[in-house]
Design an enzyme around this catalytic site. Structure first.
Site, PDB file in Angstrom:
ATOM      1  N   GLU A 363       0.827  -1.218   0.000  1.00  0.00           N
ATOM      2  CA  GLU A 363       0.000   0.000   0.000  1.00  0.00           C
ATOM      3  C   GLU A 363       0.864   1.273   0.000  1.00  0.00           C
ATOM      4  OE1 GLU A 363      -3.759   0.005   1.835  1.00  0.00           O
ATOM      5  OE2 GLU A 363      -3.960  -2.167   1.719  1.00  0.00           O
TER       6      GLU A 363
HETATM    7  N1  CAA Z   1      -5.939  11.606  -3.850  1.00  0.00           N
HETATM    8  C1  CAA Z   1      -6.466  12.032  -5.017  1.00  0.00           C
HETATM    9  N2  CAA Z   1      -5.718  12.227  -6.128  1.00  0.00           N
HETATM   10  C2  CAA Z   1      -4.401  11.976  -6.031  1.00  0.00           C
HETATM   11  C3  CAA Z   1      -3.785  11.533  -4.852  1.00  0.00           C
HETATM   12  C4  CAA Z   1      -4.622  11.350  -3.718  1.00  0.00           C
HETATM   13  N3  CAA Z   1      -4.145  10.911  -2.556  1.00  0.00           N
HETATM   14  N4  CAA Z   1      -2.473  11.373  -5.071  1.00  0.00           N
HETATM   15  C5  CAA Z   1      -2.239  11.696  -6.356  1.00  0.00           C
HETATM   16  N5  CAA Z   1      -3.421  12.066  -6.927  1.00  0.00           N
HETATM   17  C6  CAA Z   1      -3.657  12.521  -8.298  1.00  0.00           C
HETATM   18  C7  CAA Z   1      -2.881  13.800  -8.591  1.00  0.00           C
HETATM   19  O1  CAA Z   1      -3.614  14.936  -8.156  1.00  0.00           O
HETATM   20  C8  CAA Z   1      -2.747  13.731 -10.095  1.00  0.00           C
HETATM   21  O2  CAA Z   1      -3.953  14.115 -10.726  1.00  0.00           O
HETATM   22  P1  CAA Z   1      -4.080  15.534 -11.535  1.00  0.00           P
HETATM   23  O3  CAA Z   1      -3.064  15.463 -12.629  1.00  0.00           O
HETATM   24  O4  CAA Z   1      -5.497  15.528 -11.999  1.00  0.00           O
HETATM   25  O5  CAA Z   1      -3.784  16.592 -10.521  1.00  0.00           O
HETATM   26  C9  CAA Z   1      -2.595  12.249 -10.352  1.00  0.00           C
HETATM   27  O6  CAA Z   1      -3.139  11.577  -9.215  1.00  0.00           O
HETATM   28  C10 CAA Z   1      -1.164  11.826 -10.550  1.00  0.00           C
HETATM   29  O7  CAA Z   1      -0.458  12.204  -9.398  1.00  0.00           O
HETATM   30  P2  CAA Z   1       1.084  12.513  -9.379  1.00  0.00           P
HETATM   31  O8  CAA Z   1       1.433  13.449 -10.491  1.00  0.00           O
HETATM   32  O9  CAA Z   1       1.448  12.897  -7.987  1.00  0.00           O
HETATM   33  O10 CAA Z   1       1.655  11.064  -9.787  1.00  0.00           O
HETATM   34  P3  CAA Z   1       3.067  10.416  -9.572  1.00  0.00           P
HETATM   35  O11 CAA Z   1       3.369   9.577 -10.755  1.00  0.00           O
HETATM   36  O12 CAA Z   1       4.072  11.409  -9.119  1.00  0.00           O
HETATM   37  O13 CAA Z   1       2.773   9.329  -8.382  1.00  0.00           O
HETATM   38  C11 CAA Z   1       2.497   8.522  -6.187  1.00  0.00           C
HETATM   39  C12 CAA Z   1       2.196   9.628  -7.193  1.00  0.00           C
HETATM   40  C13 CAA Z   1       2.028   9.073  -4.853  1.00  0.00           C
HETATM   41  C14 CAA Z   1       3.963   8.197  -6.097  1.00  0.00           C
HETATM   42  C15 CAA Z   1       1.677   7.264  -6.592  1.00  0.00           C
HETATM   43  O14 CAA Z   1       2.136   6.718  -7.799  1.00  0.00           O
HETATM   44  C16 CAA Z   1       1.664   6.179  -5.533  1.00  0.00           C
HETATM   45  O15 CAA Z   1       0.943   6.294  -4.524  1.00  0.00           O
HETATM   46  N6  CAA Z   1       2.442   5.098  -5.745  1.00  0.00           N
HETATM   47  C17 CAA Z   1       2.386   3.929  -4.852  1.00  0.00           C
HETATM   48  C18 CAA Z   1       1.371   2.943  -5.305  1.00  0.00           C
HETATM   49  C19 CAA Z   1       0.902   2.075  -4.200  1.00  0.00           C
HETATM   50  O16 CAA Z   1       0.616   2.516  -3.086  1.00  0.00           O
HETATM   51  N7  CAA Z   1       0.722   0.800  -4.480  1.00  0.00           N
HETATM   52  C20 CAA Z   1       0.175  -0.117  -3.540  1.00  0.00           C
HETATM   53  C21 CAA Z   1      -0.449  -1.264  -4.249  1.00  0.00           C
HETATM   54  S1  CAA Z   1      -1.970  -1.788  -3.545  1.00  0.00           S
HETATM   55  C22 CAA Z   1      -1.578  -2.855  -2.293  1.00  0.00           C
HETATM   56  O17 CAA Z   1      -0.464  -2.956  -1.863  1.00  0.00           O
HETATM   57  C23 CAA Z   1      -2.757  -3.557  -1.728  1.00  0.00           C
HETATM   58  C24 CAA Z   1      -2.512  -4.844  -1.083  1.00  0.00           C
HETATM   59  O18 CAA Z   1      -2.682  -5.879  -1.692  1.00  0.00           O
HETATM   60  C25 CAA Z   1      -2.217  -4.909   0.352  1.00  0.00           C
END
Ligand code: CAA
Length: 380
Positions: A363
């Site tokens: 996550e």
């Molecule tokens: N809420 C709403 N929108 C969001 C957001 C949030 N928390 N975070 C980012 N966004 C939106 C941004 O506003 C943007 O949209 P707009 O262009 O319309 O403004 C869009 O998403 C892209 O955001 P970024 O430009 O910030 O994207 P990025 O490529 O820099 O990545 C990141 C952001 C936070 C690193 C994201 O890629 C991330 O969270 N990565 C990790 C993924 C992850 O958590 N994976 C877990 C897998 S699920 C799992 O593990 C479940 C399980 O089985 C236990």
């Protein structure tokens, strides 16, 4: 902020504590050894209302607040983190996501079965080349008029084989980048949907983690969640809440290990006295307790922010990064307090130490949480 728990909170916490002690503790070591999914126990969790705690009562959910959910998560995680990740994914990633962003038909058809444990959910975002870099989705969902055609591979999917409904994130329009991503509900058993082999894991070995393959899977249009292009926002919003659940899991793993170490230190004697009387051990216990309490405050604050309708991206990320580090530190020290016995399965702490590690990875890794935190504080 009021730190006093309500009577209802205490009741839920105690019910989760009893369930963990009576239903999860027996067999937890064997399930870990055999990588056995706690199917019966998960069924009971559904019957007791632990699988759809925050979802609307109209769809079988408990209608509870996030504080209730994290209190239950902590208690279950103290004993069996494999069961608590099933609970966490079903509650925060699947039920919460559908309850908040699904339409009436989707809630009636899918959510009402997920909240009761009749069906189990999975959340499929990660791919072989899109883990932390979640916008780089290779799985495609091409619009074919009345349905989407889904192709691609998902990795490390919790409940990979035991789920019935899968929320799958996929790219519909590559030119639009993350704004061309959608989220779909895919039912197990549909043609072209294959479940890959089970991963052999270091920890949370009772949970079943698989890769999934989609080969020309037809997904009905009505299974798309939200507007066209909402999939990435859906995933991010859902994960923000999920991270509070995993922070609570880490808190539970840490508290479980601490409680075992405390009890052991009061019984085990060395150099003529119980080892808790030696400052070397007493100081370890003091450090463990302090970092657990600091984690608890961060987790509670994030849950409280969510319950108040505020933004919890920052507080949830801080809670996860801190509580997961605490889980690693405390479980490692708990093994140390147990000495040679700590290295032996029947004392539980070695399992908790192995289970703790994943909380720094899934996550969103700790490094991803620091991206979220640093972006928020730099934005001001
Ligand atoms: N809420 C709403 N929108 C969001 C957001 C949030 N928390 N975070 C980012 N966004 C939106 C941004 O506003 C943007 O949209 P707009 O262009 O319309 O403004 C869009 O998403 C892209 O955001 P970024 O430009 O910030 O994207 P990025 O490529 O820099 O990545 C990141 C952001 C936070 C690193 C994201 O890629 C991330 O969270 N990565 C990790 C993924 C992850 O958590 N994976 C877990 C897998 S699920 C799992 O593990 C479940 C399980 O089985 C236990």
């Amino acid at each position: 902020m009021d730190f006093k728990l309500t009577e209802e909170h205490i009741m839920i916490r105690d019910a989760a504590r009893d369930f963990a002690k009576n239903e999860l503790l027996p067999g937890v070591i064997e399930r870990d050894e055999k990588q056995e999914f706690p199917a019966e126990q998960v069924k009971k969790m559904g019957e007791l209302g632990f699988l759809g705690m925050m979802a609307s009562p109209e769809f079988g959910g408990g209608g509870m607040d996030t504080i209730s959910y994290i209190l239950a998560m902590e208690e279950i995680s103290k004993i069996d983190a494999s069961a608590s990740v099933v609970m966490s994914v079903n509650n925060s990633l699947v039920c919460w996501g559908l309850d908040t962003y699904g339409n009436q038909e989707q809630k009636e058809k899918f959510l009402s079965k997920l909240t009761t444990g009749e069906k189990l959910g999975a959340f499929c975002l990660s791919e072989p080349e899109a883990g932390s870099d979640a916008t780089s989705q290779r799985t495609t969902a091409i619009d074919k008029g009345d349905h989407y055609l889904l192709n691609g591979t998902k990795n490390w999917i919790t409940n990979g084989n035991s789920a019935d409904y899968y929320i799958v994130i996929a790219q519909t329009d590559r030119e639009k980048k993350h704004k061309g991503i959608n989220a779909f509900i895919v039912e197990k058993g549909v043609e072209g949907f294959e479940i890959g082999p089970k991963e052999q894991k270091m920890g949370i070995r009772g949970s079943d983690t698989h890769s999934l393959n989609f080969n020309d899977v037809k997904v009905p249009k009505e299974n798309r969640i939200g507007e066209d292009g909402f999939g990435f926002k859906f995933a991010m919003k859902t994960l923000s809440g999920g991270r509070i659940g995993i922070a609570a899991q880490a808190l539970g793993i840490a508290s479980g290990a601490y409680e075992l170490a405390l009890d052991y230190s009061k019984q085990r004697k060395a150099f003529g006295t119980e080892i808790c009387n030696h400052q070397a051990i007493a100081f370890k216990l003091a450090d463990m307790y302090t970092s657990i309490e600091a984690s608890r405050h961060l987790v509670m604050k994030a849950a409280w922010d969510k319950d108040q309708g505020g933004n919890y991206d920052l507080t949830g990320a801080m809670a996860k990064v801190y509580a997961s580090k605490t889980a690693m530190d405390v479980t490692t020290e708990a093994v140390q307090v147990h000495g040679g016995n700590g290295y032996v399965k029947e004392y539980h702490v070695e399992r908790l130490m192995r289970d703790a590690k994943i909380t720094q990875i899934y996550e969103g890794t700790s490094e991803i949480q620091k991206i979220v935190i640093s972006r928020a504080i730099l934005k001001g």
